[in-house]
Design a protein around this motif. Structure first.
Motif, PDB file in Angstrom:
ATOM      1  N   ALA A  97      49.060  34.380  21.167  1.00 45.18           N
ATOM      2  CA  ALA A  97      48.125  34.905  22.166  1.00 45.18           C
ATOM      3  C   ALA A  97      47.638  33.763  23.011  1.00 45.18           C
ATOM      4  N   PHE A  98      47.134  34.150  24.113  1.00 44.38           N
ATOM      5  CA  PHE A  98      46.607  33.170  25.064  1.00 44.38           C
ATOM      6  C   PHE A  98      45.186  33.625  25.418  1.00 44.38           C
ATOM      7  N   ALA A  99      44.229  32.950  24.834  1.00 39.91           N
ATOM      8  CA  ALA A  99      42.842  33.421  24.895  1.00 39.91           C
ATOM      9  C   ALA A  99      42.179  33.039  26.184  1.00 39.91           C
ATOM     10  N   ASN A 100      41.367  33.905  26.668  1.00 41.10           N
ATOM     11  CA  ASN A 100      40.500  33.607  27.792  1.00 41.10           C
ATOM     12  C   ASN A 100      39.051  33.920  27.361  1.00 41.10           C
ATOM     13  N   PRO A 101      38.119  33.624  28.266  1.00 45.01           N
ATOM     14  CA  PRO A 101      36.724  33.845  27.842  1.00 45.01           C
ATOM     15  C   PRO A 101      36.403  35.250  27.476  1.00 45.01           C
ATOM     16  N   SER A 102      37.143  36.259  28.017  1.00 43.16           N
ATOM     17  CA  SER A 102      36.835  37.661  27.686  1.00 43.16           C
ATOM     18  C   SER A 102      37.462  38.102  26.395  1.00 43.16           C
ATOM     19  N   GLY A 103      38.330  37.235  25.838  1.00 46.18           N
ATOM     20  CA  GLY A 103      38.968  37.576  24.562  1.00 46.18           C
ATOM     21  C   GLY A 103      40.223  38.370  24.697  1.00 46.18           C
ATOM     22  N   SER A 104      40.709  38.671  25.939  1.00 42.22           N
ATOM     23  CA  SER A 104      41.956  39.442  26.137  1.00 42.22           C
ATOM     24  C   SER A 104      43.156  38.508  26.288  1.00 42.22           C
ATOM     25  N   ILE A 105      44.340  39.071  26.200  1.00 43.80           N
ATOM     26  CA  ILE A 105      45.581  38.301  26.342  1.00 43.80           C
ATOM     27  C   ILE A 105      45.879  38.104  27.827  1.00 43.80           C
ATOM     28  N   ASN A 106      46.068  36.884  28.235  1.00 43.02           N
ATOM     29  CA  ASN A 106      46.319  36.569  29.642  1.00 43.02           C
ATOM     30  C   ASN A 106      47.810  36.272  29.828  1.00 43.02           C
ATOM     31  N   HIS A 107      48.498  37.098  30.590  1.00 44.49           N
ATOM     32  CA  HIS A 107      49.949  36.916  30.838  1.00 44.49           C
ATOM     33  C   HIS A 107      50.222  36.313  32.184  1.00 44.49           C
ATOM     34  N   GLY A 108      49.285  35.922  32.900  1.00 40.09           N
ATOM     35  CA  GLY A 108      49.525  35.309  34.209  1.00 40.09           C
ATOM     36  C   GLY A 108      48.555  35.824  35.218  1.00 40.09           C
ATOM     37  N   ALA A 109      48.810  35.526  36.473  1.00 38.93           N
ATOM     38  CA  ALA A 109      47.907  35.860  37.554  1.00 38.93           C
ATOM     39  C   ALA A 109      48.388  37.043  38.354  1.00 38.93           C
ATOM     40  N   THR A 110      49.179  37.952  37.746  1.00 38.98           N
ATOM     41  CA  THR A 110      49.682  39.110  38.466  1.00 38.98           C
ATOM     42  C   THR A 110      48.646  40.182  38.664  1.00 38.98           C
ATOM     43  N   SER A 111      47.558  40.151  37.883  1.00 34.46           N
ATOM     44  CA  SER A 111      46.557  41.210  37.997  1.00 34.46           C
ATOM     45  C   SER A 111      45.691  41.041  39.219  1.00 34.46           C
ATOM     46  N   SER A 112      45.537  39.814  39.750  1.00 31.58           N
ATOM     47  CA  SER A 112      44.690  39.617  40.925  1.00 31.58           C
ATOM     48  C   SER A 112      45.394  38.701  41.886  1.00 31.58           C
ATOM     49  N   THR A 113      45.419  39.055  43.170  1.00 27.70           N
ATOM     50  CA  THR A 113      46.111  38.297  44.226  1.00 27.70           C
ATOM     51  C   THR A 113      45.111  38.050  45.337  1.00 27.70           C
ATOM     52  N   SER A 114      45.084  36.811  45.830  1.00 28.52           N
ATOM     53  CA  SER A 114      44.125  36.477  46.875  1.00 28.52           C
ATOM     54  C   SER A 114      44.602  37.017  48.217  1.00 28.52           C
ATOM     55  N   PRO A 115      43.702  37.233  49.153  1.00 31.11           N
ATOM     56  CA  PRO A 115      44.087  37.699  50.495  1.00 31.11           C
ATOM     57  C   PRO A 115      44.938  36.696  51.237  1.00 31.11           C
ATOM     58  N   ALA A 116      44.704  35.417  50.999  1.00 26.38           N
ATOM     59  CA  ALA A 116      45.516  34.395  51.697  1.00 26.38           C
ATOM     60  C   ALA A 116      46.982  34.456  51.295  1.00 26.38           C
ATOM     61  N   ALA A 117      47.221  34.648  49.986  1.00 25.79           N
ATOM     62  CA  ALA A 117      48.613  34.740  49.519  1.00 25.79           C
ATOM     63  C   ALA A 117      49.312  35.978  50.067  1.00 25.79           C
ATOM     64  N   LEU A 118      48.558  37.092  50.095  1.00 26.22           N
ATOM     65  CA  LEU A 118      49.161  38.312  50.647  1.00 26.22           C
ATOM     66  C   LEU A 118      49.484  38.150  52.113  1.00 26.22           C
TER      67      LEU A 118
END
Length: 528
Positions: A75-96
């Motif tokens: 697992a890959f822990a983050n402060p919320s305690g969930s499994i983090n698989h990468g940055a696909t869940s949130s994308t910045s407006p600049a990248a889009l």
């Protein structure tokens, strides 16, 4: 460049990342870009790491081969305690925005909605250049012209439907033409025979004549062979050995058989001359295979054996009760062995008796009828057998017209055409208008004509030139008449050497009215 790369990669949907051990700090620009897209430093396995790892396309899990010194994390822990698989869940407006800009640039040129849809035009295929068509040969054009002329004279019929039918139709036409030509030739022979009976006044010459070397008589072409045979038969009363040898060489047309038979007889005579005491050499068995194949088949051979002293006897065969016929040399000939040697030499060196062509020298006064010739059938050399041969050649012409001929084939046909005529009637017109006429073999050389003219001149040393029809100068005296196109008849013009004639005139001597001999001028006639 690194920042742009991170923007492109981390904003792609469906991508996943895994931790990357941070042994050394990332560049400041990279860290700032990670924070800008929502990434924060995490604690993993008790160490501070960047959540950036090797990127794999659409793995959907933590699969793939790990870097050196790494295992597969649970697992890959983050402060919320969930499994983090990468940055696909949130994308910045600049990248889009960057992504959309790239897609827009790669979409091609713009198009208004009011314009019709553009369909890429296909490049027109280059048309293949047509192959140049080979022009027909001269022979093909002549054959086509003759066929068209025949077709115009005949009613139009339904065209055949196949190539074989075309060949059959052309063959029938040529066969009909050949048959009509044959009838015309026979009719012409009958007409000429009637003209002969009336005196043949319209003919340029009455025929082809020969001089017999044995009698000196002048005989016509069709009676030549008969006259020579009668002359040889009559010569038996004078010299039987010479007459029999002439008979062997003259009446046997196969020269190879004559050569082999003569050489075999010469060996018989040599054996008798060299071994006169040997009785076996003085006897020749008539049924011997060599004698039958090489000697007995020759005309005149038996008369030769009788003339040199052999006689026919029937003798018993040694060791058998049967008898056979032999040629046996007479006893008195043993005392004349030198005669046998002479007979052998005469047999080997003898030649066929051939009648000489009579030139039929004629001299005519100046006349405008000089280019006009009326020849008898002897010049055209068309006997019944030759007419059949011509008909066969016409039939073969069908195949020639339907195929391409090589150069060798054309030369062979030209040679056959040149052999069509055996004789030619030539006239030589002198500068004073007198015309000298003579008969020649078509295969004789031009030098014979020059000698013929010189023999008729008063001064045979005078240089001259001969010009043929169409201004053809006969310079090569080795060419035959048929090779020069001087068959079956031709009118030539004699021209003196201008320099020599100028010297003669400058000498002041009186010149005769004609350059021909007086005895030749005494035979002058009027050409009609």
């Amino acid at each position: 460049m690194l920042a742009l790369f991170l923007d492109l990669v981390l904003t792609q949907p469906g991508f996943s990342v895994r931790p990357w051990k941070c042994n050394s700090s990332l560049p400041a620009l990279a860290c700032s870009r990670l924070r800008a897209v929502g990434w924060q430093p995490e604690l993993w396995a008790g160490r501070k790491c960047h959540p950036l790892g090797m990127i794999s396309r659409r793995l959907g899990r933590w699969g793939g081969r790990e870097g050196p010194g790494w295992g597969t994390p649970k697992a890959f822990a983050n402060p919320s305690g969930s499994i983090n698989h990468g940055a696909t869940s949130s994308t910045s407006p600049a990248a889009l925005e960057i992504k959309a800009d790239l897609k827009f640039k790669t979409a091609g040129p713009g198009q208004k909605l009011s314009e019709p849809s553009r369909v890429p035009k296909e490049k027109p295929k280059a048309e293949a250049a047509p192959k140049p068509r080979q022009a027909p040969t001269d022979e093909a054009q002549m054959a086509a012209a003759a066929a068209l002329a025949r077709m115009e004279l005949r009613p139009k019929a339904k065209l055949p439907s196949s190539q074989e039918a075309i060949k059959n139709q052309v063959r029938r036409e040529l066969m009909a033409e050949a048959a009509a030509s044959e009838k015309g030739l026979f009719a012409e022979e009958e007409d000429l025979s009637s003209l002969d009976q009336e005196g043949a006044a319209a003919l340029s010459v009455s025929g082809v004549y020969f001089i017999c070397p044995l009698t000196g008589a002048v005989v016509k072409k069709d009676k030549k062979e008969k006259h020579i045979r009668e002359a040889i038969q009559a010569y038996f009363s004078v010299d039987p050995v010479a007459a029999s040898i002439m008979e062997i060489h003259t009446f046997n047309k196969d020269w190879e058989k004559v050569r082999v038979g003569v050489e075999t007889m010469a060996k018989y005579l040599d054996n008798i001359y060299l071994h006169p005491e040997e009785e076996k050499y003085r006897k020749i068995k008539l049924q011997n295979k060599v004698f039958q194949e090489r000697i007995s088949c020759l005309e005149g051979i038996h008369r030769f054996f009788q003339a040199i002293g052999f006689e026919t006897k029937t003798l018993p065969v040694p060791g058998q009760e049967t008898t056979e016929e032999y040629y046996v040399l007479k006893e008195e000939m043993l005392t004349k062995l030198e005669n046998l040697k002479d007979y052998k030499e005469q047999l080997l060196s003898s030649k066929p008796v051939r009648a000489q062509l009579d030139r039929q020298l004629c001299v005519f006064k100046p006349s405008p009828e000089a280019p006009r010739f009326e020849l008898p059938n002897d010049f055209y050399n068309l006997t019944v057998e030759e007419i059949k041969r011509e008909q066969r050649l016409r039939t073969e012409a069908v195949e020639k017209a339907l195929m391409l001929r090589t150069r060798a084939m054309r030369e062979k046909e030209e040679q056959r055409e040149m052999r069509k005529y055996n004789y030619t009637l030539l006239r030589v017109r002198f500068p004073d208008g007198y015309i000298l006429q003579g008969t020649f073999y078509a295969r004789e050389s031009v030098s014979v004509l020059y000698n013929f003219v010189r023999e008729a001149l008063r001064n045979d040393w005078l240089p001259f030139e001969l010009w043929g029809p169409g201004g053809l100068k006969l310079t090569d005296e080795n060419l035959a008449f048929n090779e020069c196109g001087l068959v079956p008849s031709a009118l030539l013009t004699l021209a003196w050497d201008t320099a020599v004639m100028a010297d003669i005139q400058a000498s002041g001597k009186e010149q005769p009215a004609s350059s021909l001999k007086p005895e030749v001028l005494s035979r002058v006639q009027t050409l009609t």
